[in-house]
Design a protein around this motif. Structure first.
Motif, PDB file in Angstrom:
ATOM      1  N   ALA A 514       0.837  -1.195   0.000  1.00  0.00           N
ATOM      2  CA  ALA A 514       0.000   0.000   0.000  1.00  0.00           C
ATOM      3  C   ALA A 514       0.874   1.248   0.000  1.00  0.00           C
ATOM      4  O   ALA A 514       1.899   1.317   0.679  1.00  0.00           O
ATOM      5  CB  ALA A 514      -0.925   0.002   1.211  1.00  0.00           C
ATOM      6  N   ALA A 515       0.420   2.232  -0.783  1.00  0.00           N
ATOM      7  CA  ALA A 515       1.164   3.497  -0.822  1.00  0.00           C
ATOM      8  C   ALA A 515       0.934   4.319   0.436  1.00  0.00           C
ATOM      9  O   ALA A 515       1.785   5.110   0.849  1.00  0.00           O
ATOM     10  CB  ALA A 515       0.750   4.305  -2.057  1.00  0.00           C
ATOM     11  N   ILE A 516      -0.237   4.134   1.071  1.00  0.00           N
ATOM     12  CA  ILE A 516      -0.595   4.860   2.291  1.00  0.00           C
ATOM     13  C   ILE A 516      -0.878   3.845   3.380  1.00  0.00           C
ATOM     14  O   ILE A 516      -1.495   2.804   3.138  1.00  0.00           O
ATOM     15  CB  ILE A 516      -1.831   5.758   2.064  1.00  0.00           C
ATOM     16  CG1 ILE A 516      -1.571   6.723   0.891  1.00  0.00           C
ATOM     17  CG2 ILE A 516      -2.186   6.535   3.327  1.00  0.00           C
ATOM     18  CD1 ILE A 516      -2.776   7.548   0.520  1.00  0.00           C
ATOM     19  N   ALA A 519      -4.238   1.651   3.817  1.00  0.00           N
ATOM     20  CA  ALA A 519      -4.966   1.500   2.559  1.00  0.00           C
ATOM     21  C   ALA A 519      -4.567   0.189   1.885  1.00  0.00           C
ATOM     22  O   ALA A 519      -3.595  -0.473   2.272  1.00  0.00           O
ATOM     23  CB  ALA A 519      -4.679   2.683   1.643  1.00  0.00           C
ATOM     24  N   LEU A 520      -5.332  -0.172   0.837  1.00  0.00           N
ATOM     25  CA  LEU A 520      -5.037  -1.380   0.084  1.00  0.00           C
ATOM     26  C   LEU A 520      -4.042  -1.064  -1.028  1.00  0.00           C
ATOM     27  O   LEU A 520      -3.973   0.078  -1.507  1.00  0.00           O
ATOM     28  CB  LEU A 520      -6.317  -1.957  -0.526  1.00  0.00           C
ATOM     29  CG  LEU A 520      -7.311  -2.575   0.450  1.00  0.00           C
ATOM     30  CD1 LEU A 520      -8.561  -3.017  -0.280  1.00  0.00           C
ATOM     31  CD2 LEU A 520      -6.687  -3.753   1.179  1.00  0.00           C
ATOM     32  N   PRO A 521      -3.261  -2.038  -1.470  1.00  0.00           N
ATOM     33  CA  PRO A 521      -2.361  -1.828  -2.608  1.00  0.00           C
ATOM     34  C   PRO A 521      -3.145  -1.504  -3.870  1.00  0.00           C
ATOM     35  O   PRO A 521      -4.342  -1.795  -3.973  1.00  0.00           O
ATOM     36  CB  PRO A 521      -1.628  -3.156  -2.734  1.00  0.00           C
ATOM     37  CG  PRO A 521      -1.792  -3.829  -1.417  1.00  0.00           C
ATOM     38  CD  PRO A 521      -3.109  -3.380  -0.892  1.00  0.00           C
TER      39      PRO A 521
END
Length: 793
Positions: A514-516, A519-521
């Protein structure tokens, strides 16, 4: 008595002495009574002795008066018979010698007469053959030396026969060679049949071997010259065909001439001719292989292969990779890949040419294997290192040690391994250079999927097609040495390059992160990662099918009376020599097992990454949301107050537990279906097992969290809710997954047991009697589960 100190002791001692006296008296009475029987027996023995003595006197008188005369007469008769037999044997022996001397004289005169003006060589050879059957002692004896010589033949018979045999040997050799030069087959056969009659079979076999070798050499040279003359029309399988013609010619000679040789020379004598033929095959086959190697530039190609850099593969495994913008797509080759491809073309290595060379070498190796099998079968009983009772074949010594076998090993089998390894590595490199992921994939269940499953990259099919071709081509050679080098090389390339490339892509290009935080990838990253795991699963299945289709035990050996033959494509038929089929089967199974172990390990790691980064962050909130409106610590009035607004929202007939079940099912489908539509069936089963194992742990912790805070009615509802959740998870026929929830169901079972049932469980624990249920909870955990409800009762 001396030690007695009182009257009582004296009385006791007297009583003991009286008992001893009575015992001794009884024994003496019995002995006296037996004396009468002894006297009677002795009297009977005396009477018998008198009778036996009288009989002995009578027997001695009969022997002296009658039998001694008969014995002397019998000895005289026996001596006379022995002397008569000896005289008869001597007379018979004398007659045999006379007959043999007469036969010898006939043979000597016949040989000299046939070799004279008549020049009847067949008759002369026949007379010599008759003379060879006479015992050497008779031929060399003084009697024969006096009787046999005549005025025409004054020499001793032994000298005459030896000189005649030598003269005929020289004559037959001269006539045989003359007929061979004139290519007169009838005269060649005529004189060839005469050598064993004059006692020179080795000479005949040697000269015949030279004769047939000249034919083999002439045909082999003509076949090779016809193709290499002029325009060098040697494309295709010319050299393989030349090798095939050489072996076929030798096989035809063996089959067509074997009957004639064994008829006149004896069983197994064709082996000597074949040994001579093999020496010529070493020469002509070596010429073909050397010419082929020079014309095909094998050494130069091997040098180019060894110096090939595999730039794309090497750069792919470097720790620092160039950044690629947008979605990572192996299907769109970068400029570097195009440059590499152009560079590889400039290096001058044509994979199609290498593949054609491999096919030609495969044919040549297969023809050599077929030739070896023919020779081994043809001379199975004659070969010195072959046990006739052994069902497995063994190569004859002259084949095992021949020069052609060494040349084929050095110039054919060694390049096969190098070229096969290059072809496979180049196929892996090219496949990943041109790799394309399936298009139209989405995690959104409402969007249809364009391609049909399985959803894998194109590289898998390309590489596995080449692997199948390599295995098929290697098995077709029927050479154990090729299998021993090629199959381990295939396993090594698949492990290091194929699986390594997929592992590198999973780690560097498509890792679902995940970038955040929280959150999900990205969806495209998840899809790419799932497809790579599918690649491994499909490759695993491909390798398993490639191997199992060739080591099927039902095809290998068919020993029943109804079907005694082996399958044309079975390993036993391809590898008939001792131990080869077993070795090849183990090599193929080792390839499958090693690849499965490596691929399965990477699949397991990838599935765990999907679970940890994609599923796990949503699984615990899913369960919490589904059970949010259910409080197992409330009484019935409080439950009614909570469920009333839920029924108003969802309509009548939808209490809180049904709403929770429906919410969990929607959440579960939203969690698993997007992945299930992309994943292969096997991979999704692995993921589902991981999810359910984790879900079972969460449920168990949640159940233990109600310890001491739940009543019996709420415990029944808790058990029902847990059962509903389990039914949702394992629906679709996956009942085997229920085993992960056994501890949860057993905790609920103990919580809601009646007192008499619980008493039986406790009694079985005390008496170590099996209660009929396989418990996953130990005794302390069962007590703790019982206390969850009991503590508030």
């Amino acid at each position: 008595m001396e030690g007695a100190a009182s009257t009582e002791q004296i009385k006791a001692t007297l009583a003991e002495l009286s008992e001893r006296e009575a015992s001794v008296t009884d024994r003496l009475d019995a002995l006296v009574a037996s004396q009468n029987n002894l006297r009677q027996s002795m009297a009977r023995l005396d009477i018998l002795r008198v009778n036996v003595a009288s009989q002995a006197v009578s027997i001695r008188s009969i022997s002296n008066g009658i039998l001694s005369t008969a014995s002397a007469t019998a000895q005289k008769i026996s001596g006379a018979v022995s002397r008569l037999d000896l005289e008869q044997a001597r007379v018979k022996g004398t007659l045999d010698v006379v007959e043999q001397v007469a036969e010898l004289k006939t043979c000597v005169l016949g040989v000299t007469g046939s070799m004279g003006a008549a020049q009847d060589w067949e008759a002369a050879a026949a007379y010599l053959n008759r003379a060879s059957r006479i015992l050497p002692e008779v031929v060399k004896g003084s009697f024969a030396e006096k009787i046999v010589p005549t005025s025409e033949v004054p020499d001793a018979p032994k000298v005459t026969l030896e000189e005649a045999a030598e003269s005929l040997r020289v004559l037959f050799l001269r006539e045989f060679e003359k007929a061979a030069e004139e290519k007169n087959g009838a005269r060649v056969t005529r004189f060839f049949k005469l050598f064993p009659l004059i006692g020179k079979p080795e000479v005949g076999l040697d000269v015949y071997g030279r004769y047939v070798c000249q034919g083999v050499a002439t045909r082999a040279r003509n076949s090779l010259n016809d193709g290499t003359a002029g325009s060098l029309n040697t494309e295709g399988f010319f050299y393989a065909n030349a090798m095939t013609k050489l072996f076929e010619h030798i096989a035809q000679i063996t089959e067509q001439h074997g009957g004639l040789v064994e008829l006149h020379y004896g069983p197994g004598r064709m082996l000597r001719v074949v040994e001579r033929l093999q020496m010529e095959a070493d020469i002509q086959g070596g010429i073909i292989i050397d010419t082929w190697s020079d014309h095909r530039s094998i050494d130069r190609k091997l040098t180019d292969i060894k110096s090939y850099a595999f730039t794309f593969l090497v750069q792919s495994f470097l720790p620092t990779q160039p950044a690629r913008g947008g979605t990572p797509r192996a299907g769109s080759p970068s400029k570097g890949a195009i440059g590499d491809s152009r560079s590889q073309r400039e290096e001058g290595i044509d994979t199609k040419e290498i593949d054609t060379l491999l096919n030609e070498m495969t044919v040549m190796a297969a023809r050599w294997s077929l030739y070896c099998r023919f020779i081994a079968l043809r001379f199975k009983e004659s070969s010195p290192n072959q046990n006739p009772d052994d069902e497995m074949l063994r190569l004859p010594c002259f084949i095992e040690e021949c020069g052609l076998k060494r040349k084929i090993t050095e110039r054919l089998m060694t390049p096969v391994n190098s070229m096969t390894t290059f072809i496979l590595r180049r196929a892996v490199e090219r496949a990943f250079q041109l790799d394309e992921q399936p298009l139209g994939l989405s995690l959104n269940p409402s969007k249809p999927l364009q391609p049909s499953p399985p959803y894998v990259c194109s590289a898998v099919d390309d590489v596995m097609y080449v692997v199948n071709q390599i295995v098929e081509r290697s098995l077709a050679t029927s050479q154990r040495q090729i299998i021993s080098s090629v199959i381990p090389s295939v396993a090594r390339v698949l492990d290091s390059d194929f699986i390594g490339m997929i592992q590198r892509k999973m780690r560097d290009e498509s890792y679902p992160k995940a970038a955040i935080q929280g959150a999900l990838p990205p969806e495209n990253t998840i899809i790419a990662f799932l497809v790579l795991i599918n690649d491994l699963d499909l490759a695993n299945d491909y390798v398993r099918r490639i191997v199992q289709s060739r080591v099927d035990s039902q095809q290998e050996v068919r020993s029943s009376a109804e079907e005694p033959a082996t399958s044309p494509r079975s390993l036993v038929s391809l590898y008939p020599f001792a131990g080869d089929a077993f070795y090849v089967r183990n090599a193929l199974m080792s390839l499958q097992q090693n690849f499965e172990a490596k691929a399965s390990e990477l699949i397991g790691d990838g599935v765990y990454v999907v679970f940890k980064n994609v599923v796990k962050p949503r699984l615990r909130p899913l369960l919490s949301d589904a059970l949010r409106n259910i409080d197992y610590q409330m009484n019935d009035n409080e439950v009614d107050d909570v469920e009333r607004p839920i029924e108003e929202d969802n309509g009548p007939g939808h209490p809180a537990e049904e709403a929770a079940q429906s919410q969990f099912q929607r959440g579960w489908d939203a969690l698993t279906k997007p992945i299930a539509r992309i994943f292969s069936e096997g991979n999704f089963e692995r993921l589902l097992f991981t999810i359910i194992s984790y879900l079972a742990e969460i449920l168990e912790k949640r159940i233990w969290s109600y310890y001491g805070r739940i009543n019996d009615l709420r415990a029944i509802r808790l058990e029902r809710d847990i059962a509903n959740l389990i039914n949702i998870v394992v629906r679709g026929g996956r009942y085997g997954l229920r085993n992960a929830f056994v501890r949860c169901t057993q905790i609920c079972l103990v919580m809601n047991m009646e007192e008499d049932e619980w008493a039986e469980i406790q009694a079985s624990d005390t008496t170590n009697i099996n209660s009929g249920l396989e418990w996953k909870l130990d005794a302390d955990e069962r007590l703790r589960a019982r206390a969850v409800v009991q503590s508030v009762k």
